[in-house]
Design a protein around this motif. Sequence first.
Motif, mmCIF file in Angstrom:
data_model
loop_
_atom_site.group_PDB
_atom_site.id
_atom_site.type_symbol
_atom_site.label_atom_id
_atom_site.label_comp_id
_atom_site.label_asym_id
_atom_site.label_seq_id
_atom_site.Cartn_x
_atom_site.Cartn_y
_atom_site.Cartn_z
ATOM 1 N N ASN A 48 0.831 -1.323 -0.020
ATOM 2 C CA ASN A 48 0.098 -0.048 0.046
ATOM 3 C C ASN A 48 0.856 1.396 0.030
ATOM 4 O O ASN A 48 0.556 2.254 -0.503
ATOM 5 C CB ASN A 48 -0.923 0.108 1.145
ATOM 6 N N ALA A 49 2.155 1.243 0.797
ATOM 7 C CA ALA A 49 2.838 2.380 0.775
ATOM 8 C C ALA A 49 3.420 2.651 -0.715
ATOM 9 O O ALA A 49 3.430 3.822 -1.125
ATOM 10 C CB ALA A 49 4.129 2.238 1.593
ATOM 11 N N THR A 50 3.855 1.526 -1.389
ATOM 12 C CA THR A 50 4.402 1.609 -2.784
ATOM 13 C C THR A 50 3.292 2.216 -3.656
ATOM 14 O O THR A 50 3.618 2.978 -4.381
ATOM 15 C CB THR A 50 4.889 0.307 -3.133
ATOM 16 N N LEU A 51 2.192 1.700 -3.564
ATOM 17 C CA LEU A 51 1.153 2.319 -4.296
ATOM 18 C C LEU A 51 0.662 3.678 -4.056
ATOM 19 O O LEU A 51 0.675 4.556 -5.117
ATOM 20 C CB LEU A 51 -0.277 1.438 -4.179
ATOM 21 N N LEU A 52 0.694 4.027 -2.778
ATOM 22 C CA LEU A 52 0.145 5.525 -2.568
ATOM 23 C C LEU A 52 1.614 6.500 -3.149
ATOM 24 O O LEU A 52 1.290 7.463 -3.530
ATOM 25 C CB LEU A 52 0.190 5.568 -1.176
ATOM 26 N N ILE A 53 2.820 6.167 -2.766
ATOM 27 C CA ILE A 53 3.831 6.944 -3.271
ATOM 28 C C ILE A 53 3.963 6.802 -4.839
ATOM 29 O O ILE A 53 4.469 7.907 -5.311
ATOM 30 C CB ILE A 53 5.145 6.182 -2.742
ATOM 31 N N PRO A 295 -3.466 -3.625 -3.385
ATOM 32 C CA PRO A 295 -2.581 -3.116 -4.282
ATOM 33 C C PRO A 295 -1.891 -3.953 -5.087
ATOM 34 O O PRO A 295 -1.431 -3.416 -6.218
ATOM 35 C CB PRO A 295 -1.526 -2.599 -3.137
ATOM 36 N N ILE A 296 -1.489 -5.104 -4.592
ATOM 37 C CA ILE A 296 -1.035 -6.202 -5.666
ATOM 38 C C ILE A 296 -1.833 -6.555 -6.909
ATOM 39 O O ILE A 296 -1.411 -6.498 -8.085
ATOM 40 C CB ILE A 296 -0.484 -7.589 -5.144
ATOM 41 N N VAL A 297 -3.007 -6.599 -6.519
ATOM 42 C CA VAL A 297 -3.929 -7.187 -7.950
ATOM 43 C C VAL A 297 -4.210 -5.872 -8.846
ATOM 44 O O VAL A 297 -3.821 -6.060 -10.043
ATOM 45 C CB VAL A 297 -5.352 -7.400 -7.581
ATOM 46 N N TYR A 298 -4.010 -4.681 -8.372
ATOM 47 C CA TYR A 298 -4.105 -3.503 -9.145
ATOM 48 C C TYR A 298 -2.698 -3.168 -9.890
ATOM 49 O O TYR A 298 -2.749 -2.920 -10.824
ATOM 50 C CB TYR A 298 -4.535 -2.265 -8.421
ATOM 51 N N GLY A 299 -1.793 -3.460 -8.984
ATOM 52 C CA GLY A 299 -0.383 -3.298 -9.547
ATOM 53 C C GLY A 299 0.007 -4.320 -10.649
ATOM 54 O O GLY A 299 0.672 -3.918 -11.616
ATOM 55 N N VAL A 300 -0.438 -5.401 -10.666
ATOM 56 C CA VAL A 300 -0.197 -6.660 -11.766
ATOM 57 C C VAL A 300 -0.932 -6.342 -12.586
ATOM 58 O O VAL A 300 -0.583 -6.463 -13.908
ATOM 59 C CB VAL A 300 -0.333 -7.722 -11.017
ATOM 60 N N ARG A 301 -2.295 -5.994 -12.729
ATOM 61 C CA ARG A 301 -3.294 -6.056 -13.695
ATOM 62 C C ARG A 301 -3.378 -4.682 -14.200
ATOM 63 O O ARG A 301 -4.045 -4.766 -15.353
ATOM 64 C CB ARG A 301 -4.586 -6.560 -13.133
ATOM 65 N N THR A 302 -3.163 -3.456 -13.708
ATOM 66 C CA THR A 302 -3.230 -2.208 -14.311
ATOM 67 C C THR A 302 -1.585 -1.827 -14.890
ATOM 68 O O THR A 302 -0.848 -1.448 -14.274
ATOM 69 C CB THR A 302 -3.739 -1.127 -13.310
ATOM 70 N N GLN A 303 -1.667 -1.617 -16.350
ATOM 71 C CA GLN A 303 -0.416 -1.479 -16.820
ATOM 72 C C GLN A 303 0.167 0.125 -16.361
ATOM 73 O O GLN A 303 1.438 -0.003 -16.088
ATOM 74 C CB GLN A 303 -0.556 -1.393 -18.398
ATOM 75 N N GLU A 304 -0.524 1.032 -16.248
ATOM 76 C CA GLU A 304 -0.052 2.270 -15.966
ATOM 77 C C GLU A 304 0.500 2.438 -14.444
ATOM 78 O O GLU A 304 1.517 2.807 -14.272
ATOM 79 C CB GLU A 304 -1.439 3.314 -15.619
ATOM 80 N N ILE A 305 -0.066 1.591 -13.540
ATOM 81 C CA ILE A 305 0.683 1.326 -12.247
ATOM 82 C C ILE A 305 1.587 0.547 -12.188
ATOM 83 O O ILE A 305 2.666 0.698 -11.550
ATOM 84 C CB ILE A 305 -0.673 0.757 -11.424
ATOM 85 N N LYS A 306 1.528 -0.543 -13.049
ATOM 86 C CA LYS A 306 2.954 -1.457 -12.956
ATOM 87 C C LYS A 306 4.005 -0.464 -13.611
ATOM 88 O O LYS A 306 5.080 -0.740 -13.051
ATOM 89 C CB LYS A 306 2.717 -2.634 -13.928
ATOM 90 N N GLN A 307 3.901 0.504 -14.411
ATOM 91 C CA GLN A 307 4.724 1.126 -15.181
ATOM 92 C C GLN A 307 5.460 2.118 -14.094
ATOM 93 O O GLN A 307 6.444 2.482 -14.247
ATOM 94 C CB GLN A 307 4.606 1.807 -16.404
ATOM 95 N N GLY A 308 4.332 2.847 -13.455
ATOM 96 C CA GLY A 308 4.705 3.787 -12.370
ATOM 97 C C GLY A 308 5.572 3.232 -11.301
ATOM 98 O O GLY A 308 6.726 3.865 -10.811
ATOM 99 N N ILE A 309 5.374 2.110 -10.991
ATOM 100 C CA ILE A 309 5.921 1.259 -9.656
ATOM 101 C C ILE A 309 7.260 0.990 -10.370
ATOM 102 O O ILE A 309 8.349 1.234 -9.511
ATOM 103 C CB ILE A 309 5.298 -0.040 -9.327
ATOM 104 N N ILE A 310 7.478 0.504 -11.735
ATOM 105 C CA ILE A 310 8.753 0.226 -12.205
ATOM 106 C C ILE A 310 9.711 1.509 -12.269
ATOM 107 O O ILE A 310 11.012 1.490 -11.891
ATOM 108 C CB ILE A 310 8.947 -0.303 -13.521
ATOM 109 N N LYS A 311 9.164 2.539 -12.705
ATOM 110 C CA LYS A 311 9.879 4.024 -12.713
ATOM 111 C C LYS A 311 10.199 4.371 -11.381
ATOM 112 O O LYS A 311 11.301 5.142 -11.206
ATOM 113 C CB LYS A 311 8.886 4.907 -13.482
ATOM 114 N N LEU A 312 9.389 4.183 -10.342
ATOM 115 C CA LEU A 312 9.838 4.412 -8.798
ATOM 116 C C LEU A 312 11.041 3.929 -8.554
ATOM 117 O O LEU A 312 11.971 4.488 -7.831
ATOM 118 C CB LEU A 312 8.412 4.340 -8.188
#
Length: 317
Positions: A48-53, A295-312
């Motif tokens: 959740n911290a990763t997703l919010l940041i 946050p894991i389900v959204y992070g894995v299934r949502t391309q925009e969030i996945k790219q944002g996490i990788i960029k972070l």
Amino acid sequence: MPMQPYANTSLSIGISDFLLNCFVRSPSWQRWLSLLLSFLFLLAMGANATLLITIWLEASLHEPMYYLLSILSLLDVILCLTVIPKVLLIFWFNMKPISFAGCFLQMFIMNTFLPMESSTFLVMAYDRYVAICHPLRYTSIITEQFVINATIFIIFRNLLITLPTPVLAARLNYCASNVVENCICANISVARLSCEDIRLNKLYQFVSVWCLLGSDLVLILLSYCFILRAVMRLQSGGAATKALSTCGSHLILILFFYTLLLVFIFTNKAGKKVPSEVPILLNVLHHLIPPALNPIVYGVRTQEIKQGIIKLFKNQH
């Protein structure tokens, strides 16, 4: 010296603490459960911290849909921090006492923020309904102002309806035992310690829960009926698949949230047919597994969030 339960008496005794007494008949469970709960707690907090940041720092995610996801994530964090640390302290250090005020504060947060999650799922279902059924009007309907209004609705609707639950419990006369047969300050588990009639407490909890969570579930199902009808009318198979994939993450989490909740309710109502530890465990897990999964389900299934996490994470190196 550990605090002893108060002896039964007809006189009114002011109780300053409660003792949370859970899994005493299965002490071997505590060791393994503490490991599982610790892992899920760290996973929930980290995810959740990763997703919010990520949503905060990534400009491309500054859109209403991701703001709603941030609200869900914040609610998850609050519920986790309210319940799980105390449960782990009981398992690790036998720290069973909880203050009178602390117990009713925990009860208030659990009874208020859990329905807030349900209301957030409802708003997110409406977001998907507008996106698929009225795509040309989406940007004019789902705006930042809509998110602000939805947040106000979520807070005040649930606050006004759930506030009487801890208030009714706190006003009872606790004059017998102070041992709560639960890991958390669940409303009825605490109210049972009272010397007074608690039928009003039971009735209000039943009505408020079904009014809030029941109405949310009905409206969510109604939204998805309209979404499925709109998808089935699409001529292109690719367009239909894409439309359904945008709802996939949301639908998975809704099904898990309500399925676990309904299983908890039915096992709790089963009484002696089900071991008392089962509904207690399900109640604890319901405050932990959805926060870890969301946050894991959204992070894995949502391309925009996945790219944002990788960029972070790339920016950290």
